[in-house]
Write a protein that holds these residues in place. Structure first.
Motif, PDB file in Angstrom:
ATOM      1  N   TYR A   1      -6.420 -30.559   1.579  1.00 30.79           N
ATOM      2  CA  TYR A   1      -5.500 -29.636   0.912  1.00 30.79           C
ATOM      3  C   TYR A   1      -6.055 -28.217   0.790  1.00 30.79           C
ATOM      4  N   ALA A   2      -7.345 -28.077   0.458  1.00 34.11           N
ATOM      5  CA  ALA A   2      -7.926 -26.725   0.376  1.00 34.11           C
ATOM      6  C   ALA A   2      -7.878 -26.030   1.742  1.00 34.11           C
ATOM      7  N   PRO A   3      -8.283 -26.701   2.853  1.00 33.20           N
ATOM      8  CA  PRO A   3      -8.170 -26.038   4.164  1.00 33.20           C
ATOM      9  C   PRO A   3      -6.733 -25.664   4.546  1.00 33.20           C
ATOM     10  N   ILE A   4      -5.747 -26.500   4.141  1.00 34.36           N
ATOM     11  CA  ILE A   4      -4.343 -26.142   4.443  1.00 34.36           C
ATOM     12  C   ILE A   4      -3.972 -24.874   3.684  1.00 34.36           C
ATOM     13  N   ALA A   5      -4.362 -24.802   2.396  1.00 35.34           N
ATOM     14  CA  ALA A   5      -4.067 -23.599   1.600  1.00 35.34           C
ATOM     15  C   ALA A   5      -4.674 -22.376   2.262  1.00 35.34           C
TER      16      ALA A   5
ATOM     17  N   ALA B   1      -6.029 -17.682  -3.298  1.00 36.44           N
ATOM     18  CA  ALA B   1      -6.362 -18.032  -4.679  1.00 36.44           C
ATOM     19  C   ALA B   1      -6.309 -19.544  -4.884  1.00 36.44           C
ATOM     20  N   VAL B   2      -5.287 -20.199  -4.305  1.00 36.71           N
ATOM     21  CA  VAL B   2      -5.158 -21.656  -4.422  1.00 36.71           C
ATOM     22  C   VAL B   2      -6.321 -22.344  -3.698  1.00 36.71           C
ATOM     23  N   TYR B   3      -6.641 -21.834  -2.524  1.00 40.53           N
ATOM     24  CA  TYR B   3      -7.752 -22.378  -1.718  1.00 40.53           C
ATOM     25  C   TYR B   3      -9.055 -22.361  -2.516  1.00 40.53           C
ATOM     26  N   GLN B   4      -9.357 -21.214  -3.133  1.00 38.75           N
ATOM     27  CA  GLN B   4     -10.615 -21.084  -3.869  1.00 38.75           C
ATOM     28  C   GLN B   4     -10.631 -21.989  -5.102  1.00 38.75           C
ATOM     29  N   GLU B   5      -9.496 -22.066  -5.809  1.00 38.24           N
ATOM     30  CA  GLU B   5      -9.466 -22.908  -7.004  1.00 38.24           C
ATOM     31  C   GLU B   5      -9.576 -24.389  -6.648  1.00 38.24           C
TER      32      GLU B   5
ATOM     33  N   GLU C   1     -11.082 -25.643  -4.034  1.00 37.42           N
ATOM     34  CA  GLU C   1     -12.470 -25.901  -3.630  1.00 37.42           C
ATOM     35  C   GLU C   1     -13.391 -26.011  -4.838  1.00 37.42           C
ATOM     36  N   ASP C   2     -13.240 -25.083  -5.781  1.00 38.42           N
ATOM     37  CA  ASP C   2     -14.101 -25.119  -6.973  1.00 38.42           C
ATOM     38  C   ASP C   2     -13.859 -26.378  -7.811  1.00 38.42           C
ATOM     39  N   LEU C   3     -12.574 -26.770  -7.969  1.00 34.29           N
ATOM     40  CA  LEU C   3     -12.257 -27.978  -8.741  1.00 34.29           C
ATOM     41  C   LEU C   3     -12.777 -29.230  -8.030  1.00 34.29           C
ATOM     42  N   GLY C   4     -12.634 -29.247  -6.695  1.00 35.58           N
ATOM     43  CA  GLY C   4     -13.155 -30.375  -5.910  1.00 35.58           C
ATOM     44  C   GLY C   4     -14.669 -30.469  -6.036  1.00 35.58           C
ATOM     45  N   PHE C   5     -15.334 -29.324  -5.935  1.00 32.77           N
ATOM     46  CA  PHE C   5     -16.797 -29.240  -6.066  1.00 32.77           C
ATOM     47  C   PHE C   5     -17.239 -29.787  -7.431  1.00 32.77           C
ATOM     48  N   GLN C   6     -16.478 -29.466  -8.457  1.00 33.78           N
ATOM     49  CA  GLN C   6     -16.803 -29.883  -9.830  1.00 33.78           C
ATOM     50  C   GLN C   6     -16.853 -31.413  -9.966  1.00 33.78           C
ATOM     51  N   TYR C   7     -15.962 -32.122  -9.225  1.00 35.87           N
ATOM     52  CA  TYR C   7     -15.902 -33.579  -9.359  1.00 35.87           C
ATOM     53  C   TYR C   7     -16.708 -34.325  -8.295  1.00 35.87           C
ATOM     54  N   VAL C   8     -16.856 -33.736  -7.103  1.00 40.56           N
ATOM     55  CA  VAL C   8     -17.647 -34.398  -6.052  1.00 40.56           C
ATOM     56  C   VAL C   8     -19.141 -34.271  -6.343  1.00 40.56           C
ATOM     57  N   TYR C   9     -19.564 -33.074  -6.789  1.00 40.89           N
ATOM     58  CA  TYR C   9     -20.978 -32.838  -7.123  1.00 40.89           C
ATOM     59  C   TYR C   9     -21.075 -32.289  -8.555  1.00 40.89           C
ATOM     60  N   PRO C  10     -20.800 -33.113  -9.564  1.00 41.07           N
ATOM     61  CA  PRO C  10     -20.733 -32.595 -10.935  1.00 41.07           C
ATOM     62  C   PRO C  10     -22.027 -31.938 -11.418  1.00 41.07           C
TER      63      PRO C  10
END
Length: 729
Positions: free
Chosen positions: A188-192, A199-203, A205-214
Motif C-alpha cells: 500500500y505505501a508503494p502504491i501511494a 504524505a500518505v506514503y510517508q505516514e 511507511e512510518d506507521l508500518g515501521f512502528q509495528y514491524v520494528y517497534p
C-alpha cells in the motif's frame, strides 16, 4: 476494511429509523463537505451515512468503538482531498457488502450504479475460496487493481481505509499488527508513492515501521526528538541566508525547512551504512517559486550562495518522475560544512508532489501538470492489466507488481530521443519489452551509446538504447535471471507457457495418431462430433487441452485412443506394435533429451512419457532408465529423422599430458572438426601430476561427427585416453 477489526457477526440492516443519533464525527464530516459539495450531494451523503449506520448496527471495532466510526473516518480522509460525493458515499458503505447482508443491487437502486461499482470494487473475496493466506491476499490485491484500472477512486478509498486502520492498529494483538504493517509497507505505501500521494506514503511507511520494528522505531523517534531542538537554530540561520539572497535578486519565494520522515532515515542508515548523526547532518530546504524560469534562476542563485556538490543535481522538471513529480534537486556545501539538500519547485508542482493523482479533485483539472499525472497513472494501470492478462495466477501477478511498484528510476533515451523511465537495475531486455512486446520477444542484441552490448547490460541514467531484433529470434529462459521489471518477466513467462502449450498439442497429436494406428488398422475419422462427445465426457474445454495433456504426459495416448474408438462405435482390436515417433530435434520444450545419457542422432533411442514434462528421449542402454523400471505403457518407440539439423550436447572425458599448450591443441582440433566447446573443466587430480583429466561438453551434429572429433583428438601426442561420458561435464 480489515475484517480482523470486526468482533460481532454480520446482520441484515434493520429497516426503519436509525438506532443511534448522528455521531459527532459524522456531523463534522457533513459540515466539512458542505463547503465544496452541492446541497443535494451533501444530502445524499447523509442518506449513505444512515444506510451504513443501520447496516453496521451492533458491530464494534477491537477498540470498543461502534464500527461505523471507521467508514466515517475513511470518508473524512477523502474529504481532505476534496473527493466527489460518489466516492464519499462509497467510502461510508465500503464494508457493508462484505460484513453485512447488503447486496450490490440494493446499493445501486438507492445510490446509483457508479457508487455500487465502487463499493463492489472495494469488497474482498471470501477467504474460504483460498488454501493459503498468500493466495487470498494476492487475489484480493489483483481484484482491487482491476477495479482501480476502471476507476482510480477505488485505490484512493482503499488507501484512506488502510491509513485509518494503521492509525488505529494498537487495538490488535502483536502478531496481527506485524502482519498488517508488513503488507502495508510492501504494497500500500508503494502504491501511494506510485500515484503521487506523498504524505500518505510517508505516514504509511512510518506507521508500518512502528509495528514491524517497534524497538528500532522507539530508539529513532527518541533520538529525533532530542535532535530536533538542536537543529532548529541552524536551519533558521540557513533559511534566513537563502531568503536574503533571493530577496536581493527580486525572486518571490516561499522557503521552508524539510524534515525527513523516520522510515526514510532508517532506510538511508541501512542502505548507506550511516549512523543516525550522519543522516541527520544533512539539512533539507524546500523553495517554492511562481513559475518554471524562476526555478532555474533560484538554482543559479543558490549555487552562488553555497557551492554545489558535483553529481548531486537532478532535474525532475525537464524529466518528471513516473508519478508526475517535478522539482529541481541540488545538494550544496552548506554553512558549518554540512550538506544542504534543496528542492525547488512551483506552486503547481508542489500540489502534484503532495497529492499526486488526488490533485485532480483538490484543484481545477485545467492544470496541465495534473492532467499529465492522470495520463501517466492511466498508462501504468494499463500496463498492470496487460501483466494480469498474462499471469497464470494471482500470486504470480502480485510477484510481478511488487517488482514494479516503486523502484528508483533511471532515465534512458530511444534512438528518436524519447525519454523512458526504467527501474533501477533494468537491463536492455527490460527496455525492449517496455518499447513493445514484439521487440522484446525478437531482440538479439543492444546498442548502448552506439556500442554493441549484451542484452543483460544494466542501463544507466542518460544511456541511448537501440534494440537489434531478428524475425527468427525468441526469448531465452535465462533472461528471467536478470530482468528487473514485472512486464518483461510476465511476457517472457507467457511466451514459454504459450510455446510449450502449442508444442505439447503437436506432440500429443502425433502420439494419439500412433496409438490409434496401433489399435485399429483402418483409418479413423476423428470428426468434430466425436471430439464433442469426448469433451462432454471428460469435462475438458477443447480438443487442444486433451492433446496438450497427452503431450505433457498427463494422459496416456492409448487410453484416449481406446475411448475415441469406442465413441465412434468401433471396438479396438488387439494392440499391434505402434510405429515409431520421429524426432526432428526442433520440437522445443515438448521433447527433452535426457541429461543422464545425452542421446545424439545415430544413438538407438527410446521415449518415455513423464507427467508434466512431456516426452523424454533416452538412449536404449541408459542405465538410469533401466534402474527406474518405468511403466511399459509410458514407453514409446522413437527414431531420429535422417535429415535432423542441429547441434547436440555430448560429454567427453580426455586424459591429457600435463604440459604447456595441451589445452590449446585440444581446443584447436575440436574447432577444426566444426564442433563447439560448450563447457570445459579440469578434475583436481593431485596424485597424478603428469596428467590432467579434462571434462568437455561438446556440441556435435550426430554420432558420426563425434567419432570424427574423437579420432582427430586421439592422433594428438598430448592425448593419452579419450572416451564419451553418459552425463555432460
Amino acid at each position: 476494511m480489515l475484517g480482523v477489526q470486526q468482533t460481532i457477526p454480520s446482520k441484515r440492516p434493520p429497516v426503519g429509523p436509525d438506532p443511534d443519533p448522528v455521531l459527532p464525527e459524522a456531523q463534522a464530516l457533513l459540515d466539512k463537505v458542505s463547503a465544496y459539495l452541492k446541497p443535494e450531494e451533501v444530502h445524499q451523503l447523509e442518506v449513505a451515512y444512515h444506510f451504513a449506520a443501520r447496516a453496521h448496527h451492533g458491530q464494534f471495532r477491537k477498540s470498543g468503538e461502534p464500527y461505523i466510526t471507521h467508514p466515517v473516518a475513511v470518508a473524512g480522509i477523502l474529504s481532505e482531498w476534496f473527493l466527489d460525493s460518489q466516492a464519499l458515499c462509497a467510502a461510508l458503505m465500503h464494508d457493508v457488502m462484505e460484513d453485512t447482508g447488503v447486496t450490490k443491487l440494493e446499493i445501486a437502486e438507492q445510490f446509483g450504479k457508479q457508487v455500487a461499482d465502487l463499493v463492489d470494487g472495494l469488497s474482498k473475496l471470501e477467504r474460504l475460496e483460498f488454501q493459503t493466506k498468500e493466495d487470498a491476499q494476492a487475489e484480493n490485491f489483483r481484484k482491487m487493481l482491476l477495479a482501480m484500472a476502471r476507476d482510480i477512486r477505488v485505490i484512493l478509498i482503499k488507501l484512506a481505509d488502510r491509513l485509518h486502520n494503521m492509525r488505529t492498529l494498537e487495538a490488535m494483538n502483536p502478531e496481527k499488527q506485524k502482519r498488517i504493517a508488513r503488507e502495508t509497507m510492501e504494497i500500500y505505501a508503494p502504491i501511494a508513492n506510485r500515484i503521487g500521494l506523498n504524505a500518505v506514503y510517508q505516514e504509511l511507511e512510518d506507521l508500518g515501521f512502528q509495528y514491524v520494528y517497534p524497538h528500532r522505531y522507539q530508539v529513532l523517534a527518541k533520538a529525533m526528538r532530542v535532535a530536533r531542538g538542536n537543529r532548529r537554530e541552524v536551519v533558521g540561520k540557513i533559511m534566513d541566508a537563502v531568503r536574503g539572497k533571493l530577496s536581493e535578486s527580486g525572486v518571490e519565494a516561499l522557503v521552508s525547512g524539510r524534515e525527513k520522515h523516520l522510515f526514510s532515515i532508517y532506510r538511508k542508515m541501512q542502505e548507506k551504512h550511516l549512523t543516525f548523526s550522519q543522516v541527520l547532518d544533512i539539512y533539507g530546504l524546500r523553495v517554492i517559486v511562481k513559475d518554471v524560469p524562476s526555478c532555474y534562476l533560484t538554482l543559479g542563485m543558490l549555487h552562488g550562495l553555497y557551492k554545489p556538490i558535483p553529481g548531486k543535481f537532478k532535474d525532475y522538471i525537464a524529466i518528471p518522475k513516473a508519478n508526475g513529480y517535478q522539482s529541481l534537486h541540488t545538494t550544496l556545501f552548506g554553512p558549518y560544512g554540512t550538506p544542504l539538500e534543496v528542492q525547488i519547485r512551483t506552486q503547481d508542482m508542489h500540489k502534484v508532489a503532495e497529492a499526486g493523482v488526488a490533485s485532480h479533485w483538490m484543484y481545477k483539472s485545467g492544470n496541465v501538470s495534473i492532467n499529465e499525472v492522470q495520463q501517466k497513472t492511466h498508462q501504468w494501470l494499463k500496463s498492470l492489466l496487460e501483466i494480469q492478462s498474462e499471469s497464470g495466477d494471482s500470486v504470480e501477478f502480485l510477484e510481478h507488481i511488487k517488482v514494479d511498484l516503486f523502484p528508483d528510476e533511471v532515465y534512458v533515451f530511444t534512438p528518436k530521443g524519447k525519454i523512458m523511465a526504467m527501474p533501477q537495475g533494468a537491463t536492455a531486455v527490460d527496455f525492449a519489452y517496455a518499447v513493445h512486446t514484439d521487440i522484446g520477444n525478437r531482440c538479439i542484441a543492444a546498442k548502448i551509446n552506439y556500442e554493441l552490448m549484451p542484452l543483460r547490460t544494466i542501463l544507466r541514467n542518460g544511456d541511448r538504447v537501440e534494440i537489434i531484433t531478428a524475425s527468427t529470434a525468441k526469448p531465452n529462459p535465462s533472461w528471467l535471471n536478470f530482468v528487473a521489471t514485472g512486464k518483461a518477466r510476465s511476457h517472457i513467462r507467457h511466451f514459454f507457457k504459450t510455446m510449450r502449450y502449442e508444442e505439447s498439442v503437436a506432440l500429443g497429436e502425433r502420439m494419439l495418431s500412433q496409438s490409434l494406428h496401433a489399435l485399429k488398422t483402418d483409418h479413423v475419422e476423428l470428426s468434430d462430433a466425436l471430439w464433442e462427445g469426448m469433451l462432454k465426457e471428460s469435462g475438458d474445454k477443447s480438443r487442444q487441452e486433451i492433446l496438450s495433456d497427452i503431450g505433457l504426459g498427463k494422459r496416456l495416448p492409448v487410453v484416449v485412443a481406446r475411448r475415441l474408438l469406442q465413441l465412434s462405435g468401433q471396438m479396438p482390436v488387439e494392440a499391434q506394435k505402434p510405429g515409431a515417433i520421429t524426432i526432428y530435434g526442433t520440437e522445443g520444450m515438448a521433447v527433452q533429451f535426457a541429461n543422464c545419457c545425452s542421446p545424439i542422432p545415430g544413438d538407438p533411442i527410446i521415449g518415455m512419457v513423464k507427467k508434466g514434462q512431456g516426452l523424454i528421449v533416452h538412449t536404449h542402454d541408459c542405465p538410469v532408465l533401466r534402474k527406474s523400471r518405468p511403466d511399459p505403457e509410458k514407453m514409446l518407440d522413437v527414431q531420429w529423422d535422417p535429415a535432423v539439423k542441429r547441434m547436440f550436447d555430448v560429454a567427453v572425458k580426455v586424459l591429457a599430458v600435463h604440459e604447456r599448450g595441451a589445452l590449446a591443441q585440444i581446443a584447436a582440433t575440436i574447432a577444426d572438426e566444426a564442433a563447439n566447446i560448450q563447457n570445459v573443466h579440469m578434475e583436481d587430480e593431485q596424485a597424478q601430476t603428469a596428467y590432467s583429466v579434462l571434462n568437455f561438453t561438446l556440441q556435435v551434429e550426430n554420432r558420426q561427427h563425434l567419432a570424427r572429433v574423437m579420432k582427430s583428438l586421439r592422433q594428438l601426442q598430448v592425448v593419452v585416453r579419450i572416451n564419451r561420458m553418459r552425463t555432460p561435464g
